[in-house]
Design a protein around this motif. Structure first.
Motif: not given
Length: 216
Positions: A197-201, A193-194, A177-182
């Protein structure tokens, strides 16, 4: 103008009313309500009849394009066709997506190969076959990374992360998920991006790390 008014009356179901036989205006509010309701029901009936025809026309046109095109045009049409029939013919959809993948391999088009692999994976996810989906996602990811295709890369990473999250491998899921954000940040894809972040949360909340969940 007379013809246009008559067409409008017909569409609303007004010409069946004696009050409008000669194009007269409603005489009272009851006439308006009665005719408006009849027109509404007729309009809804027409829409219900037209929607399947529109969908059928769309798939028919894609089949025609598949049969009369070559190369990337044919591959993209086959992938679109797979999407169009996925809800009702999932097996046929997967078969067409795999055919598109075979055709993209034949012409050695890396990004089309990755796109087809991603589409096959999505269809497997839709049929609750995460194991097969994972295989195709892992095949596609290195290709899009090598070609710096940030949009498809971030989408693949999100789907792969969801599979790991479903299996309980939260650490690997968060890494994806962090790689996807980058990747998504490089193309300003704020929706993805949203989502990431929601999935990480969600992972943090499940783990009871509420402060981290709020931060994400």
């Amino acid at each position: 103008m007379r013809g246009l008014y008559g067409l409008k009356q017909s569409a609303l179901g007004l010409t069946n009313s004696p009050e409008f036989a000669k194009g007269d205006m409603p005489k009272n509010i009851k006439d308006v309500n009665r005719c408006s309701s009849a027109g509404l029901f007729r309009l809804l009936a027409i829409l219900l009849l037209c929607v399947p025809v529109i969908l059928l026309s769309n798939t028919d046109s894609l089949v025609t394009l598949i049969n009369n095109s070559h190369g990337s045009d044919r591959i993209n049409a086959r992938l679109d066709y797979a999407d169009a029939i996925a809800k009702t013919e999932i097996v046929n959809a997967i078969q067409n997506a795999k055919l598109a993948l075979d055709e993209s391999l034949e012409i050695n088009a890396p990004l089309l190969i990755a796109k087809a692999q991603f589409r096959v994976a999505q269809l497997f996810i839709g049929s609750n076959n995460n194991d097969s989906a994972e295989v195709y996602l892992k095949l596609a990811l290195p290709i899009v990374r090598d070609h710096h295709e940030a949009d498809l890369s971030s989408r693949i990473q999100v789907e792969l992360g969801k599979i790991y999250q479903y299996r309980g491998d939260d650490l690997q899921a968060m890494e994806l998920f962090n790689e996807a954000i980058e990747a998504a940040e490089t193309i300003e894809n704020y929706r993805l991006i949203g989502t990431s972040y929601s999935l990480i949360g969600n992972i943090y909340r499940v783990l009871g790390a509420y402060d981290e969940a709020l931060e994400s």
